[in-house]
Design a protein around this motif. Structure first.
Motif, PDB file in Angstrom:
ATOM      1  N   LEU A  20       0.844  -1.162   0.015  1.00  0.00           N
ATOM      2  CA  LEU A  20       0.021  -0.054   0.110  1.00  0.00           C
ATOM      3  C   LEU A  20       1.000   1.186   0.006  1.00  0.00           C
ATOM      4  CD1 LEU A  20      -2.614   1.540   0.364  1.00  0.00           C
ATOM      5  CD2 LEU A  20      -2.465   1.100   3.069  1.00  0.00           C
ATOM      6  N   ARG A  44       1.781  -3.101   3.874  1.00  0.00           N
ATOM      7  CA  ARG A  44       0.629  -3.844   3.040  1.00  0.00           C
ATOM      8  C   ARG A  44      -0.852  -3.280   3.703  1.00  0.00           C
ATOM      9  NH1 ARG A  44       3.264  -9.639   4.234  1.00  0.00           N
ATOM     10  NH2 ARG A  44       5.314  -9.534   2.892  1.00  0.00           N
ATOM     11  N   PRO A  45      -1.669  -3.453   2.678  1.00  0.00           N
ATOM     12  CA  PRO A  45      -3.067  -2.938   2.965  1.00  0.00           C
ATOM     13  C   PRO A  45      -3.604  -3.936   4.012  1.00  0.00           C
ATOM     14  CG  PRO A  45      -2.943  -3.493   0.579  1.00  0.00           C
ATOM     15  CD  PRO A  45      -1.553  -3.984   1.190  1.00  0.00           C
ATOM     16  N   ARG A  80       0.317   3.037  -3.260  1.00  0.00           N
ATOM     17  CA  ARG A  80      -0.223   2.032  -4.171  1.00  0.00           C
ATOM     18  C   ARG A  80       0.330   2.222  -5.648  1.00  0.00           C
ATOM     19  NH1 ARG A  80      -4.587   4.991  -2.145  1.00  0.00           N
ATOM     20  NH2 ARG A  80      -6.027   3.926  -0.653  1.00  0.00           N
ATOM     21  N   SER A 176      -6.209   5.796   4.429  1.00  0.00           N
ATOM     22  CA  SER A 176      -5.660   4.590   3.660  1.00  0.00           C
ATOM     23  C   SER A 176      -4.477   4.112   4.608  1.00  0.00           C
ATOM     24  CB  SER A 176      -5.136   5.102   2.102  1.00  0.00           C
ATOM     25  OG  SER A 176      -6.142   5.328   1.475  1.00  0.00           O
ATOM     26  N   GLY A 208      -3.878   0.506   6.184  1.00  0.00           N
ATOM     27  CA  GLY A 208      -2.525   0.091   6.657  1.00  0.00           C
ATOM     28  C   GLY A 208      -2.207   0.962   8.039  1.00  0.00           C
TER      29      GLY A 208
END
Length: 516
Positions: A20, A44-45, A80, A176, A208
């Motif tokens: 992410l 990471r997400p 991203r 995010s 995240g």
């Protein structure tokens, strides 16, 4: 004990998917100092990624760059998969990255709701929409479970409540990435539990979390992966569930560190140093409290935030007004005497908030260390300051406490949190004290510094100093004190001897007891 799963167990573990957020070869240089040296990091997400390291390892520099508060000298940031140039905190928030820093960024004279929307106030017909601000502030606080009045001024809040406001600010917009720097340092266990539940909800939505903490229990509870840093460099990224505490400390310090708590072996306590009888403070923050502390023992003060454990010793020291009761130091009455008198009588109180109460942040280490001893040699020679004597004494103390870097003319604000704490602790060695109170001495410091502080406290007790340890960290009370008083709503609920100091016994007195 509840069988409820912890947040880290509640959620699905993040797969090794595309990052992410990713940092590649991040470098940050200051004149004569490389704070970050080609550091790589990925988030990471839906994961909680812990950044771990000693004070001064570069953690704060890394997250300040990821949050847009600082810009790298070299390196790249990707969100991203797309390269980002985060020129400000506002820029980062526009991209869904919010941070809660250890040092608060609140405007004290403004209200909670004004602080929540500062810089992003909604408008209506060209004017700030105060009704909408109030509604949305109330909704955010209710979602987080924070019992705060949106119209309350921030400077009227406790530190724990100000921490809640900082956390709430991060939830103002769509998230995010959420960066949390020691977010539980001023929270009660209940508030911490609620924060962890919120983190679990966010990760389930794919947010995240970058999380900085020095508390091993928190890493075990919510962490997925851990990136270890040392001296501004990336060391390794390991699994939070399978990596042992010893391995983490070895990675962090480059050496093996044994048990964090030293053996007490204090022997029998000596003469009575402090005697407090039926003390009640103005405002009833403490009510009818009686304690005693003897030479060569470490007495713990336990309880929730606001329970009165700190206020009692502040009143004894002269920092809070006493309504009734008495305080005796070495048999002499010091009730209501100012801090200056207490210090000269051999009583030092080191506060929990080093930045606001313990240190002059824009002044040098030298000035901060010698602050309480300017009336005695080698810091003065009668009517005049002895600058050379002061410099020699402080340099010696800086070396003894391993201040890094050992630059005593450098402003305290330019040191890491652990080294700021060392500068404040050094004050206790500038003159002879019979009683020293340490209020939350390890808040915001790493494991290595924490172990050094514990050894420092125990060594003072072995030399015959009476020690009071005020702590919200239960393991400190259990492993570092000879006995402990437990507070609840300004009153002493219990006095527990060494043999009674168990987690169950202490926690049993944290809350109101039912009448027999």
């Amino acid at each position: 004990m509840s069988n409820r799963q912890t947040p880290a167990q509640d959620r699905m573990q993040p797969a090794a998917a595309s990052p992410l957020l990713e940092a590649k070869n991040l470098t940050k240089e200051y004149p004569g100092v490389t704070a970050l040296d080609q550091v790589n990091f990925e988030l990471r997400p839906g994961e909680v990624h812990v950044v771990f390291g000693e004070n001064g390892a570069g953690k704060s520099t890394l997250i300040s760059i990821l949050a847009g508060a600082n810009q790298p000298t070299a390196g790249e940031i990707f969100l991203r998969g797309e390269a980002q140039h985060l020129h400000s905190v506002h820029d980062a928030r526009e991209n869904g990255i919010s941070a809660v820093f250890q040092e608060f960024s609140l405007i004290p004279q403004m209200t909670v709701e004004e602080n929540l929307f500062l810089g992003g106030e909604p408008t209506r017909r060209g004017f700030i929409d105060k009704d909408r601000i109030r509604r949305e502030a109330r909704a955010i606080l209710d979602e987080l479970g924070f019992n705060l009045n949106p119209r309350q001024r921030v400077d009227h809040l406790t530190r724990a409540e100000q921490q809640m406001v900082e956390i709430a600010k991060a939830f103002r917009s769509d998230l995010s990435v959420l960066i949390l720097d020691e977010p539980t340092a001023s929270l009660t266990s209940h508030e911490t539990d609620h924060l962890f539940e919120l983190i679990a909800q966010l990760t389930k939505r794919g947010v995240g979390i970058v999380y900085i903490t020095h508390r091993m229990a928190e890493i075990r509870r919510i962490g997925d992966r851990i990136t270890v840093m040392r001296d501004g460099r990336y060391v390794d990224t390991v699994d939070a569930g399978s990596t042992s505490e010893d391995d983490l400390v070895r990675l962090m310090t480059g050496r093996v560190v044994g048990s964090i708590f030293p053996e007490l072996d204090l022997g029998e306590p000596g003469r009575q140093v402090l005697q407090v009888k039926d003390l009640t403070t103005v405002g009833d923050t403490v009510r009818a409290a009686s304690v005693e502390v003897r030479a060569g023992e470490i007495v713990g003060m336990a309880g929730l935030v606001g329970s009165g454990k700190s206020e009692l010793l502040q009143a004894c020291f002269g920092a809070i007004q006493i309504e009734s009761g008495s305080v005796q130091l070495n048999g002499a009455d010091i009730t209501g005497k100012p801090p200056r008198h207490s210090i000269r009588a051999g009583f030092l109180y080191l506060p929990a908030d080093r930045r606001k109460e313990g240190l002059m942040m824009m002044r040098s280490v030298r000035e901060n260390v010698s602050l309480a001893s300017l009336d005695i040699a080698p810091f003065s020679n009668g009517l005049w300051m002895d600058r050379s004597g002061e410099a020699r004494a402080v340099s010696s103390l800086a070396e003894r406490l391993n201040l890094s870097p050992p630059r005593i003319e450098r402003a305290v604000d330019h040191f890491s949190g652990g080294n700021q704490q060392k500068a404040m602790l050094a004050r206790s060695l500038t003159r002879s004290y019979d009683l020293i109170v340490f209020d939350e001495p390890t808040v915001g410091v790493d494991v290595g510094t924490r172990a050094s502080i514990y050894e420092f406290i125990v060594e003072l007790a072995k030399q015959g100093t009476a020690i009071v340890l005020i702590s919200s960290d239960l393991p400190e009370i259990l492993h570092l004190t000879s006995r402990a008083y437990v507070f609840y709503r300004g009153r002493i609920q219990a006095e527990l001897s060494a043999g009674q100091l168990t987690e169950e016994n202490v926690l049993a007195h944290f809350f109101e007891r039912e009448a027999a």
